[in-house]
Design a protein around this motif. Structure first.
Motif, PDB file in Angstrom:
ATOM      1  N   LEU A 266      -2.729 -20.419   4.062  1.00 34.81           N
ATOM      2  CA  LEU A 266      -3.769 -20.987   4.232  1.00 34.81           C
ATOM      3  C   LEU A 266      -4.602 -20.700   2.894  1.00 34.81           C
TER       4      LEU A 266
ATOM      5  N   VAL B 211     -10.130 -24.768  11.687  1.00 33.09           N
ATOM      6  CA  VAL B 211      -9.441 -24.722  10.631  1.00 33.09           C
ATOM      7  C   VAL B 211      -8.020 -23.766  10.936  1.00 33.09           C
TER       8      VAL B 211
ATOM      9  N   GLN C 299       0.020 -29.164   2.815  1.00 29.67           N
ATOM     10  CA  GLN C 299      -0.400 -29.951   3.560  1.00 29.67           C
ATOM     11  C   GLN C 299      -1.844 -29.662   3.281  1.00 29.67           C
ATOM     12  N   THR C 300      -2.827 -30.813   3.315  1.00 28.70           N
ATOM     13  CA  THR C 300      -4.108 -30.708   3.130  1.00 28.70           C
ATOM     14  C   THR C 300      -4.860 -30.930   4.539  1.00 28.70           C
ATOM     15  N   ILE C 301      -5.608 -29.915   5.020  1.00 25.78           N
ATOM     16  CA  ILE C 301      -6.099 -29.969   6.325  1.00 25.78           C
ATOM     17  C   ILE C 301      -7.503 -30.600   6.261  1.00 25.78           C
TER      18      ILE C 301
ATOM     19  N   TYR D 298     -11.310 -31.848   6.878  1.00 27.65           N
ATOM     20  CA  TYR D 298     -12.099 -31.175   7.682  1.00 27.65           C
ATOM     21  C   TYR D 298     -13.626 -31.883   6.942  1.00 27.65           C
TER      22      TYR D 298
ATOM     23  N   ILE E  63      -5.620 -24.759  13.403  1.00 24.23           N
ATOM     24  CA  ILE E  63      -4.596 -25.651  12.875  1.00 24.23           C
ATOM     25  C   ILE E  63      -3.607 -25.190  12.341  1.00 24.23           C
ATOM     26  N   ALA E  64      -3.940 -23.892  11.329  1.00 27.02           N
ATOM     27  CA  ALA E  64      -3.125 -23.524  10.521  1.00 27.02           C
ATOM     28  C   ALA E  64      -2.002 -22.457  10.810  1.00 27.02           C
TER      29      ALA E  64
ATOM     30  N   SER F  35       1.596 -22.739  11.125  1.00 30.31           N
ATOM     31  CA  SER F  35       2.186 -22.727   9.540  1.00 30.31           C
ATOM     32  C   SER F  35       2.285 -21.331   8.977  1.00 30.31           C
TER      33      SER F  35
END
Length: 70
Positions: A32, A18, A5-7, A9, A21-22, A25
């Motif tokens: 990450l 960031v 998954q691309t985050i 920003y 968010i990660a 996961s």
């Protein structure tokens, strides 16, 4: 199977945002990673990418309160 998954920003996004968010996961065994242009959450680290550390380092103990051993 888990996919990458691309985050998203922008230039104003802080690395702390960031990481927040990660973090969920990374607790599931995902990494990450970044190639310098984009940040991705992925189950593998492909060539050309590097891992970004997500966990915080513990704070050092307060050494001022300790007596000198000398």
């Amino acid at each position: 199977m888990t996919t990458a998954q691309t985050i998203p920003y922008t230039a104003d996004t802080l690395i702390d945002e960031v990481v927040l968010i990660a973090r969920p996961s990374t607790m599931r065994g995902l990494y990450l990673i970044s190639d310098g242009k984009r940040v991705i959450v992925s189950p593998v680290v492909p060539p050309g990418f590097f891992k970004i550390a997500v966990k915080a380092k513990p704070h050092a103990a307060n050494t001022e309160a300790m007596p000198c051993a000398a």
